[in-house]
Design an enzyme around this catalytic site. Structure first.
Site, mmCIF file in Angstrom:
data_model
loop_
_atom_site.group_PDB
_atom_site.id
_atom_site.type_symbol
_atom_site.label_atom_id
_atom_site.label_comp_id
_atom_site.label_asym_id
_atom_site.label_seq_id
_atom_site.Cartn_x
_atom_site.Cartn_y
_atom_site.Cartn_z
ATOM 1 N N THR A 128 0.804 -1.219 0.000
ATOM 2 C CA THR A 128 0.000 0.000 0.000
ATOM 3 C C THR A 128 0.840 1.272 0.000
ATOM 4 O OG1 THR A 128 -1.740 -1.163 1.207
ATOM 5 C CG2 THR A 128 -1.831 1.230 1.207
ATOM 6 N N SER A 134 -5.447 -0.474 -3.254
ATOM 7 C CA SER A 134 -6.016 -1.603 -3.975
ATOM 8 C C SER A 134 -5.705 -1.539 -5.466
ATOM 9 C CB SER A 134 -7.539 -1.636 -3.768
ATOM 10 O OG SER A 134 -7.862 -1.852 -2.418
ATOM 11 N N THR A 164 0.921 -3.447 7.988
ATOM 12 C CA THR A 164 0.639 -4.250 9.175
ATOM 13 C C THR A 164 1.917 -4.902 9.700
ATOM 14 O OG1 THR A 164 -1.597 -4.719 8.390
ATOM 15 C CG2 THR A 164 -0.714 -6.176 10.071
ATOM 16 N N ILE A 345 -29.062 -4.297 19.277
ATOM 17 C CA ILE A 345 -29.706 -5.211 20.227
ATOM 18 C C ILE A 345 -29.298 -4.873 21.655
ATOM 19 C CG2 ILE A 345 -29.724 -7.624 21.018
ATOM 20 C CD1 ILE A 345 -29.551 -8.386 17.993
ATOM 21 N N GLU A 371 -6.530 -5.756 1.834
ATOM 22 C CA GLU A 371 -6.442 -6.853 0.866
ATOM 23 C C GLU A 371 -7.500 -6.711 -0.232
ATOM 24 O OE1 GLU A 371 -5.584 -10.783 2.176
ATOM 25 O OE2 GLU A 371 -4.631 -10.098 4.023
ATOM 26 N N SER A 374 -14.056 -3.467 -0.801
ATOM 27 C CA SER A 374 -15.286 -4.047 -1.350
ATOM 28 C C SER A 374 -15.521 -3.570 -2.775
ATOM 29 C CB SER A 374 -16.487 -3.682 -0.472
ATOM 30 O OG SER A 374 -16.421 -4.343 0.775
ATOM 31 N N GLU A 375 -15.162 -2.320 -3.051
ATOM 32 C CA GLU A 375 -15.361 -1.787 -4.396
ATOM 33 C C GLU A 375 -14.478 -2.523 -5.406
ATOM 34 O OE1 GLU A 375 -17.096 0.595 -1.532
ATOM 35 O OE2 GLU A 375 -14.957 0.077 -1.612
#
Length: 415
Positions: A128, A134, A164, A345, A371, A374-375
């Protein structure tokens, strides 16, 4: 890259031991990990003794030798607690370790894999960058030959972001551009760079929304010189292909991790609904609460089935691209919804740091980002399906379509 499976009986022993470790030793210390921002040394030592730093590394290199179908079962156990724990050894087994397992030279494997499996070395996947997360084609870190000979070493310059384990790492697997991108050649290679190499600087660890016990930091490479043997696979074209395959495998693991966390959020929600009261009535007796529990359960069951099937297809070689991205997309989005429902909840109590669902709500947001966001997963899945259809059309007309278009076909015959 093929994977071999250890025996089911042996794996079941491993899985049970990990479940006991997670639920008896780690879960009770989640608040301690969150408040101190680190994994305690005794928990780290226990993980190393169990082989968790190398569970997906082959036995010949000191690991447990689990294939992806077993990896996802273990990931669902690991996801049941703070995701910081898994981050401690995730890259050794995942995107960093698998690059070496599948594509490293014999020398590279010999130098690094046994030490990684033992927990002596933590590896980081340095991909990155600002403007190139990405989207690897946007990389601005460069590697140039340190001289004109083909066997010359390399000089690396650039900066990586939010890596990381960077503050605790012994080895960086670095993406670097070696040429301008072309339609069929991204111009990117991978290099093994020990953390103590002159010119490597790890900046102070960052502060994140969640996962307080997992450290990440920016890393700069300033005139970093590495030998020719640092090139992953020994050739410039091997590394990028290795990375893409390893990322696909890692996406299935992340999907399974999300399922494990969703199961924990569901369990916490059910326990709260069964034990707490609202206006003199048990919370779980309210139909709207039951509906939320039902949605959580449906998501967990669907996600578990999906990761198991996706892992099977990956190991068999049936699908190593579309299904992994679809699984990561569905499961990481699913766990976000399950975590949100868990907070609802629990009502106002769910917003307090002392409750696991508050931490889960923050922790799982990252799963939709790293990693491959979502796109990006949507683009991989959608684009892959279109390319499959185009390839099928080029291969010849589909028999069913040919019948439907036949001018003499009757309505009954066409259908």
């Amino acid at each position: 890259m093929t994977e071999t499976q250890v025996s089911g009986e042996y794996f079941e022993v491993i899985r049970r031991r990990v479940r006991t470790y997670i639920r008896s030793e780690v879960v009770p210390r989640e608040i301690e990990i969150m408040n101190e921002g680190r994994i305690p040394d005794d928990l780290r030592s226990a993980a190393a003794e169990m082989g968790l730093f190398g569970y997906a590394i082959p036995v010949e290199w000191g690991g447990l030798g689990l294939d992806l179908t077993q990896d996802v079962e273990l990931a669902m156990e690991l996801g049941y607690t703070t995701l910081s724990l898994r981050s401690m050894f995730g890259t050794n087994n995942g995107i960093a370790g698998q690059v070496l397992v599948g594509f490293g030279t014999d020398e590279q494997k010999q130098i690094w894999l046994e030490r990684m499996a033992a927990g002596e070395v933590v590896a980081a996947f340095a991909l990155t960058e600002r403007g190139a997360g990405s989207y690897p084609a946007g990389l601005r870190t460069w590697a140039c030959r340190d001289g004109g000979a083909d066997d010359a070493g390399w000089v690396i310059d650039g900066e990586k972001q939010l890596i990381t384990n960077a503050p605790d790492v012994g080895l960086f697997i670095v993406f670097a551009r070696i040429a301008d991108a072309e339609p069929r050649d991204p111009g990117i290679a991978l290099f093994l760079v020990p953390a103590d190499t002159p010119g490597v600087t790890v900046r102070p660890k960052g502060t994140k929304t969640g996962r307080e016990g997992a450290w990440s930091a920016d890393v700069t490479f300033d005139d970093v010189r590495v030998p020719a043997s640092a090139l992953v696979g020994g050739e410039v074209t091997a590394g990028y292909r290795a990375a893409m395959i390893s990322l696909a495998r890692g996406r299935v693991h992340i999907a399974a991790l999300a399922v494990g966390t969703a199961q924990r959020a569901l369990d916490e929600s059910v326990a709260y609904a069964a034990q707490s009261t609202q206006g003199g009535r048990r919370t779980g007796d309210f139909q709207l609460v039951q509906a939320m529990l039902a949605d959580q359960q449906a998501g967990v069951l669907a996600g578990r089935a999906m990761v198991r099937e996706t892992a099977r297809a990956y190991v068999s070689g049936e699908d190593r691209r579309i299904a992994p991205s679809a699984a990561k997309l569905f499961c990481t989005e699913m766990v976000g919804k399950v975590a949100d429902l868990a907070v609802r909840i629990h009502a106002d109590a769910g917003y307090m740091r002392e409750l696991p669902v508050e931490r889960i709500y923050r922790d799982v947001r990252l799963l939709r980002l790293y990693e491959g966001t979502s796109e990006i997963q949507r683009l991989i899945v959608g684009g892959g399906l279109v390319r499959q259809a185009v390839s099928a059309d080029r291969a010849g007309p589909h028999p069913r379509r040919a019948r439907l278009r036949h001018p003499e076909a009757s309505r009954e015959g066409a259908l």
